[in-house]
Design an enzyme around this catalytic site. Sequence first.
Site, short mmCIF file in Angstrom:
data_model
loop_
_atom_site.label_atom_id
_atom_site.label_comp_id
_atom_site.label_asym_id
_atom_site.label_seq_id
_atom_site.Cartn_x
_atom_site.Cartn_y
_atom_site.Cartn_z
N ILE A 13 61.92 -35.66 73.16
CA ILE A 13 62.08 -37.02 72.63
C ILE A 13 63.55 -37.29 72.27
O ILE A 13 64.10 -38.35 72.56
CB ILE A 13 61.19 -37.24 71.39
CG1 ILE A 13 59.71 -36.98 71.73
CG2 ILE A 13 61.36 -38.66 70.84
CD1 ILE A 13 58.78 -37.00 70.51
N ASP A 32 71.64 -29.09 67.64
CA ASP A 32 70.45 -28.46 68.23
C ASP A 32 70.72 -26.97 68.39
O ASP A 32 71.82 -26.57 68.77
CB ASP A 32 70.16 -29.10 69.60
CG ASP A 32 68.72 -28.90 70.04
OD1 ASP A 32 68.30 -27.73 70.16
OD2 ASP A 32 68.02 -29.90 70.27
N ALA A 80 62.74 -29.63 65.04
CA ALA A 80 61.58 -29.10 64.32
C ALA A 80 60.98 -27.93 65.08
O ALA A 80 61.20 -27.78 66.29
CB ALA A 80 60.51 -30.18 64.14
N GLN A 81 60.23 -27.14 64.36
CA GLN A 81 59.34 -26.16 64.94
C GLN A 81 58.07 -26.96 65.23
O GLN A 81 57.40 -27.41 64.31
CB GLN A 81 59.11 -25.05 63.90
CG GLN A 81 58.37 -23.84 64.36
CD GLN A 81 57.01 -24.10 64.96
OE1 GLN A 81 56.81 -23.90 66.16
NE2 GLN A 81 56.08 -24.56 64.17
N ILE A 82 57.73 -27.17 66.51
CA ILE A 82 56.62 -28.10 66.82
C ILE A 82 55.36 -27.41 67.33
O ILE A 82 54.38 -28.09 67.63
CB ILE A 82 57.05 -29.16 67.88
CG1 ILE A 82 57.26 -28.51 69.26
CG2 ILE A 82 58.28 -29.90 67.44
CD1 ILE A 82 57.12 -29.52 70.38
N TYR A 147 51.94 -26.66 60.27
CA TYR A 147 52.87 -27.62 60.85
C TYR A 147 52.71 -28.99 60.18
O TYR A 147 53.70 -29.62 59.77
CB TYR A 147 52.61 -27.72 62.36
CG TYR A 147 53.27 -28.89 63.05
CD1 TYR A 147 54.64 -28.91 63.30
CD2 TYR A 147 52.53 -30.01 63.46
CE1 TYR A 147 55.24 -30.00 63.94
CE2 TYR A 147 53.11 -31.08 64.09
CZ TYR A 147 54.47 -31.08 64.32
OH TYR A 147 55.06 -32.15 64.94
N ASN A 176 50.52 -38.78 69.87
CA ASN A 176 50.79 -37.75 70.88
C ASN A 176 51.70 -38.31 71.97
O ASN A 176 51.27 -39.10 72.80
CB ASN A 176 49.47 -37.26 71.47
CG ASN A 176 48.71 -36.40 70.47
OD1 ASN A 176 48.41 -36.84 69.36
ND2 ASN A 176 48.44 -35.17 70.83
N VAL A 190 49.44 -31.69 76.42
CA VAL A 190 48.33 -31.77 77.36
C VAL A 190 48.67 -32.61 78.59
O VAL A 190 48.36 -32.21 79.72
CB VAL A 190 47.03 -32.27 76.65
CG1 VAL A 190 47.17 -33.66 76.12
CG2 VAL A 190 45.84 -32.18 77.57
N1 NAD Z 1 55.86 -34.51 71.14
C1 NAD Z 1 54.98 -35.09 70.34
O1 NAD Z 1 53.91 -35.52 70.74
C2 NAD Z 1 55.29 -35.25 68.87
C3 NAD Z 1 54.31 -35.81 68.06
C4 NAD Z 1 54.59 -35.98 66.71
C5 NAD Z 1 55.81 -35.62 66.19
N2 NAD Z 1 56.75 -35.06 67.01
C6 NAD Z 1 58.03 -34.68 66.42
O2 NAD Z 1 59.08 -35.19 67.21
C7 NAD Z 1 60.21 -34.30 67.15
C8 NAD Z 1 60.67 -33.96 68.55
O3 NAD Z 1 59.62 -33.28 69.23
P1 NAD Z 1 59.69 -32.95 70.80
O4 NAD Z 1 58.32 -33.12 71.33
O5 NAD Z 1 60.83 -33.68 71.44
O6 NAD Z 1 59.97 -31.40 70.75
P2 NAD Z 1 61.11 -30.50 71.42
O7 NAD Z 1 60.75 -29.08 71.15
O8 NAD Z 1 61.35 -30.90 72.83
O9 NAD Z 1 62.39 -30.90 70.56
C9 NAD Z 1 62.76 -30.27 69.37
C10 NAD Z 1 64.24 -29.98 69.44
O10 NAD Z 1 64.66 -29.42 68.20
C11 NAD Z 1 65.46 -28.27 68.45
N3 NAD Z 1 65.31 -27.39 67.29
C12 NAD Z 1 64.20 -26.70 66.92
N4 NAD Z 1 64.44 -26.00 65.79
C13 NAD Z 1 65.73 -26.26 65.44
C14 NAD Z 1 66.57 -25.84 64.39
N5 NAD Z 1 66.13 -25.00 63.44
N6 NAD Z 1 67.84 -26.30 64.35
C15 NAD Z 1 68.30 -27.14 65.28
N7 NAD Z 1 67.57 -27.57 66.33
C16 NAD Z 1 66.29 -27.14 66.40
C17 NAD Z 1 64.92 -27.70 69.73
O11 NAD Z 1 65.82 -26.85 70.42
C18 NAD Z 1 64.60 -28.96 70.52
O12 NAD Z 1 65.72 -29.41 71.25
C19 NAD Z 1 59.75 -33.11 66.33
O13 NAD Z 1 60.20 -33.29 65.01
C20 NAD Z 1 58.23 -33.18 66.39
O14 NAD Z 1 57.63 -32.59 65.25
C21 NAD Z 1 56.51 -34.87 68.33
#
Ligand code: NAD
Length: 316
Positions: A13, A32, A80-82, A147, A176, A190
């Site tokens: 995202i 990052d 985030a840790q996702i 989480y 999602n 998914v």
């Molecule tokens: N994908 C979804 O459906 C979804 C839904 C709800 C919330 N979110 C939130 O959206 C955000 C982005 O999610 P995403 O799907 O793009 O995930 P992603 O894993 O692609 O992106 C997360 C990014 O954060 C970086 N990162 C992780 N831990 C880090 C740290 N300690 N320090 C610096 N960088 C760090 C990762 O390298 C990665 O580039 C997250 O906060 C996630 O919780 C995502």
Amino acid sequence: MRSALVTGGAGFIGSHLVNALVEDGRRVTVLDDLSTGRWENLFGALNHGVRLTPGNVTDPHAVARALTAERPDTIYHLAAQIDVRHAVADPIHDAVVNLIGTLTLLQAAQRHGVRRFVLASTGGAIYGEADVLPTPESAEVRPASPYAASKAAAESYLDLYRTLFGLSTLSLRLSNVYGPRQNGAGEAGVVAMFCAAARAGHPVTVFGDGGQTRDFLYVDDVVRAFMAAGERPVTGCVNVATGRETTVLAVAQELGLRVRHAPERAGEVRRSCLDPSRAAAALGWAARVAFTDGLDRTLTSMAPATRRAPVASVAP
Ligand SMILES: NC(=O)c1ccc[n+]([C@@H]2O[C@H](COP(=O)([O-])OP(=O)(O)OC[C@H]3O[C@@H](n4cnc5c(N)ncnc54)[C@H](O)[C@@H]3O)[C@@H](O)[C@H]2O)c1
């Protein structure tokens, strides 16, 4: 020229958000640690002066470095840790990244005179098995995983920094999210996994009967919500979602996939769908991309894959 910091900007995202900010004429710094993100996700934006700062959001020195060079007025905190299953296996690591990381950024934001702080929170996880569908923001927060608990705690700290220190904060509770560049191993992988299977001509394994529902939201719509959130002085939390439920089985059928069923997984939320009314009223935002169009775009973005048959599940 206005300037923004995007944490997690090399991720799924975050990289789409960086592109949109650059197109809007902003200077952008990305912080990052590349734990799941990739600099390659930002190739398109690099010619536009995006500043890449490798580092961890839990490290105050890395955060200070990211805030001093361009002095951003807005922080979009997506790092985030996702991985929900990792959070269950190692809740301390999850809390360190998602909670202490957020707190580290909030403290630095206050010190560096940041105007606006927007958190990527989760609506898909934070309400647990909700009583009302589509679920409004007023529903009880019932984290069903570490989480979700760490995201809920991070939201509380955003509220505290607003009331204690006057920092303008907002948590976007995303449903999602899917689209190009998503890693199939993530919270809501998914669609990414199913699209990879469709590309490779593999069947998918669905846990349970496939009647679990999710509120699938295309990434471009999410990016528009972040852009609106950066501009409007809305505080608290806002659902970012379509308000529509789609079953996992319907996703597989839409992609013409062969499905194998495996026993249901304990702890998986059965139905998830969020009420986006507040986003419409407060941010002037509504999802625009129909699910079938979003699926087409996601499939088209994927090079034909030769991966082994993915195992499909949805996160609790
Ligand atoms: N994908 C979804 O459906 C979804 C839904 C709800 C919330 N979110 C939130 O959206 C955000 C982005 O999610 P995403 O799907 O793009 O995930 P992603 O894993 O692609 O992106 C997360 C990014 O954060 C970086 N990162 C992780 N831990 C880090 C740290 N300690 N320090 C610096 N960088 C760090 C990762 O390298 C990665 O580039 C997250 O906060 C996630 O919780 C995502």
